[in-house]
Design a protein around this motif. Structure first.
Motif, PDB file in Angstrom:
ATOM      1  N   SER A 223      -6.208   1.780   7.038  1.00 55.38           N
ATOM      2  CA  SER A 223      -5.340   0.648   6.706  1.00 55.38           C
ATOM      3  C   SER A 223      -4.317   0.405   7.807  1.00 55.38           C
ATOM      4  O   SER A 223      -3.998  -0.752   8.129  1.00 55.38           O
ATOM      5  CB  SER A 223      -4.623   0.913   5.374  1.00 55.38           C
ATOM      6  OG  SER A 223      -5.532   0.988   4.310  1.00 55.38           O
TER       7      SER A 223
ATOM      8  N   ARG B 216      -9.017  12.363   1.813  1.00 52.58           N
ATOM      9  CA  ARG B 216      -9.398  10.969   1.512  1.00 52.58           C
ATOM     10  C   ARG B 216      -8.198  10.040   1.689  1.00 52.58           C
ATOM     11  O   ARG B 216      -8.341   8.942   2.248  1.00 52.58           O
ATOM     12  CB  ARG B 216      -9.941  10.893   0.098  1.00 52.58           C
ATOM     13  CG  ARG B 216     -10.405   9.501  -0.294  1.00 52.58           C
ATOM     14  CD  ARG B 216     -11.060   9.522  -1.664  1.00 52.58           C
ATOM     15  NE  ARG B 216     -11.507   8.183  -2.066  1.00 52.58           N
ATOM     16  CZ  ARG B 216     -12.131   7.923  -3.207  1.00 52.58           C
ATOM     17  NH1 ARG B 216     -12.401   8.915  -4.050  1.00 52.58           N
ATOM     18  NH2 ARG B 216     -12.507   6.689  -3.504  1.00 52.58           N
TER      19      ARG B 216
ATOM     20  N   ASN C  61     -12.080   5.654  10.901  1.00 56.74           N
ATOM     21  CA  ASN C  61     -12.686   6.132   9.662  1.00 56.74           C
ATOM     22  C   ASN C  61     -13.704   7.238   9.931  1.00 56.74           C
ATOM     23  O   ASN C  61     -13.657   8.313   9.322  1.00 56.74           O
ATOM     24  CB  ASN C  61     -13.362   4.958   8.954  1.00 56.74           C
ATOM     25  CG  ASN C  61     -14.008   5.366   7.647  1.00 56.74           C
ATOM     26  OD1 ASN C  61     -13.341   5.810   6.720  1.00 56.74           O
ATOM     27  ND2 ASN C  61     -15.327   5.214   7.563  1.00 56.74           N
TER      28      ASN C  61
ATOM     29  N   LYS D  16       0.850  -1.196   0.000  1.00 56.50           N
ATOM     30  CA  LYS D  16       0.000   0.000   0.000  1.00 56.50           C
ATOM     31  C   LYS D  16       0.881   1.240   0.000  1.00 56.50           C
ATOM     32  O   LYS D  16       1.592   1.488   0.979  1.00 56.50           O
ATOM     33  CB  LYS D  16      -0.903   0.005   1.224  1.00 56.50           C
ATOM     34  CG  LYS D  16      -1.917   1.131   1.209  1.00 56.50           C
ATOM     35  CD  LYS D  16      -3.290   0.583   1.406  1.00 56.50           C
ATOM     36  CE  LYS D  16      -4.325   1.666   1.218  1.00 56.50           C
ATOM     37  NZ  LYS D  16      -5.666   1.122   1.175  1.00 56.50           N
TER      38      LYS D  16
ATOM     39  N   ASP E 191      -7.975   7.050   4.422  1.00 57.95           N
ATOM     40  CA  ASP E 191      -7.816   5.682   3.914  1.00 57.95           C
ATOM     41  C   ASP E 191      -6.583   5.012   4.493  1.00 57.95           C
ATOM     42  O   ASP E 191      -6.620   3.851   4.931  1.00 57.95           O
ATOM     43  CB  ASP E 191      -7.738   5.715   2.395  1.00 57.95           C
ATOM     44  CG  ASP E 191      -7.524   4.331   1.801  1.00 57.95           C
ATOM     45  OD1 ASP E 191      -8.413   3.486   1.973  1.00 57.95           O
ATOM     46  OD2 ASP E 191      -6.459   4.114   1.186  1.00 57.95           O
TER      47      ASP E 191
END
Length: 478
Positions: free
Chosen positions: A150, A142, A166, A43, A146
């Motif tokens: 994660s 965003r 979140n 990621k 995100d």
């Protein structure tokens, strides 16, 4: 800290919204895009956020120095193992988070429906890192949310809180324009002990000092000659100390014109003052007892003095030598503790820029309020007094002793020197001549010492304002 808020709420809201936008624009991460490469877990950017959360915990929970953690070669492996862009991002996150930690925590605590679980320290650090990006850095909301989710999913301690992360960070993104300005105006940015020391020492300047300490600093350069010319070439201004200030530098300082040829060196304007207090430098023998990294040593050598530079750290002394080599300046060096230096013939001048709490440099080192405390100030004041007692024995008759440090606390400055003079009646303060410091007259105390603080050097452009907190005094025998 008083808010000093205007009575008209609409004017206040507009003023605070502008302040919030300016704070984000001037943060060290402004303009840093999220250009991370793929990490070992696939990621992009996750390794950087993981490192930021881990290092923030190391500073705030263990009291580790941020400079040490972010050292390019000997720093924490979580940082040194990252690529260049990720390192820049981690540094920006940590600096901004520490400058605004109390504000960030207040925002988080306002939005949670119940207090975060006791002992959920890792969750708190994760939320701080995410909120810092949303509130103060040029990272898309965003992406910040995100990656925070994660990061929570990747940590067994935080996996069950992924939904909370979140929801909370998304809400911070939605409500930052309405809530952040008021929090910036009313929440002291640093721990209570630090704010109390500032209030006690500077009751009339507490709010502006704290605001300035929470703002990113400009880059100050001490130039060998022609400050006006260098200010024009580099897009800066000239300060009363002769320093060239660059408020919004483009790129690393190593790429600036004049770096390779050694035309200047980085040094805060306040830090340049002590070496300028000697009545004359040309041909005099001067020892710099706590010399590394060498900015003041360079001033002394460039001024024509025959300089002996001492430091107890071999690594720091090597760094000093490298800096002076770039500048084309030659000095003698000694690897020794200052209090162990023996010089029967003495020196014409002795400079003691003593180790201290460094509370005057919080603009550049925002970890200090979290890694130091009142006990450190007391302990370091004792160390400074021992250094000053020893330094007095190194000064030849008719010579000068300049003592300085970058603490804002009078215990490490005015009060410590007062105690020295009481115990050494043969010594006295040689008052600083105000005429030599136009524009800094307010920095000269009634006793003739120099005392700077971050709210000095006001400027219509906030990025050009302020300087480090410093104390400096000239001492001579009667």
């Amino acid at each position: 800290m008083s808010g000093n808020r205007p009575s008209d709420s609409r004017h206040r809201g507009s003023q605070n919204r502008n302040r919030a936008k300016a704070s984000r624009a001037s943060s060290p991460g402004a303009g840093i895009k999220d250009q991370a490469k793929n990490t070992d877990d696939g990621k992009p950017g996750l390794a950087a956020r993981k490192a930021a959360a881990r290092l923030l915990a190391t500073v705030t929970e263990s009291g580790a120095s941020l400079d040490g953690l972010l050292d390019p070669t000997g720093g924490n492996p979580a940082f040194t193992g990252l690529g260049p862009q990720d390192r820049l991002l981690v540094r920006a996150i940590l600096l901004s988070a520490l400058r605004h930690l109390r504000v960030i925590d207040a925002f988080i605590d306002e939005l949670v429906t119940s207090p975060l679980p006791e002992g959920a320290k890792a969750l708190r650090q994760l939320l701080r890192v995410g909120a810092t990006q949303i509130l103060f850095l040029d990272v898309p909301d965003r992406a910040a949310v995100d990656l925070a989710v994660s990061l929570a999913d990747s940590d067994p301690r935080n996996r069950r809180f992924a939904g909370l992360v979140n929801a909370l960070l998304r809400r911070i993104g939605r409500e930052k324009e309405s809530r952040l300005p008021e929090l910036l105006a009313t929440t002291p940015p640093f721990p209570d002990w630090f704010v109390s020391r500032i209030q006690d020492a500077y009751p009339e300047h507490t709010d502006p000092i704290l605001r300035m300490l929470a703002a990113p600093p400009a880059i100050d350069l001490t130039v060998k000659s022609d400050p006006d010319g260098w200010a024009e070439r580099l897009g800066g201004i000239v300060l009363p100390t002769g320093t060239v200030r660059i408020a919004r530098p483009q790129g690393p300082v190593t790429a600036f014109e004049g770096f390779e040829e050694g035309a200047w060196w980085v040094q805060d304007a306040a830090a340049s003052i002590p070496a300028q207090l000697f009545s004359t430098l040309e041909g005099r023998e001067i020892v710099d007892l706590c010399a590394a990294p060498g900015g003041k040593t360079a001033q002394l050598a460039h001024g024509g003095a025959r300089v002996t530079a001492c430091d107890q750290s071999a690594n720091r002394l090597e760094r000093l030598k490298a800096n002076l080599a770039r500048l084309g300046l030659d000095v003698a060096t000694q690897l020794t503790r200052a209090q162990d230096l023996i010089a029967p013939e003495g020196f014409d001048g002795v400079l003691v820029d003593a180790p201290c709490s460094s509370t005057g440099t919080v603009r550049r080192h925002p970890d200090i309020p979290y890694t130091k405390g009142p006990d450190d100030i007391v302990r370091l004041a004792r160390v400074q007094r021992a250094l000053l007692d020893h330094a007095a024995g190194l000064v030849r008759p008719g010579g000068e002793l300049v003592f300085s440090n970058c603490s804002l606390d009078p215990l490490e400055g005015e009060m410590m020197v007062e105690g020295f003079l009481a115990d050494h009646p043969a010594w006295e303060i040689k008052p600083v001549e105000a005429g030599r410091w136009p524009g800094l007259e307010t920095a000269i105390t009634d006793m003739g010492e120099i005392r700077t603080h971050p709210a000095m050097l006001a400027h219509e452009d906030p990025a050009q304002a302020g300087l480090d907190g410093f104390y400096a005094v000239i001492l001579t025998r009667r």
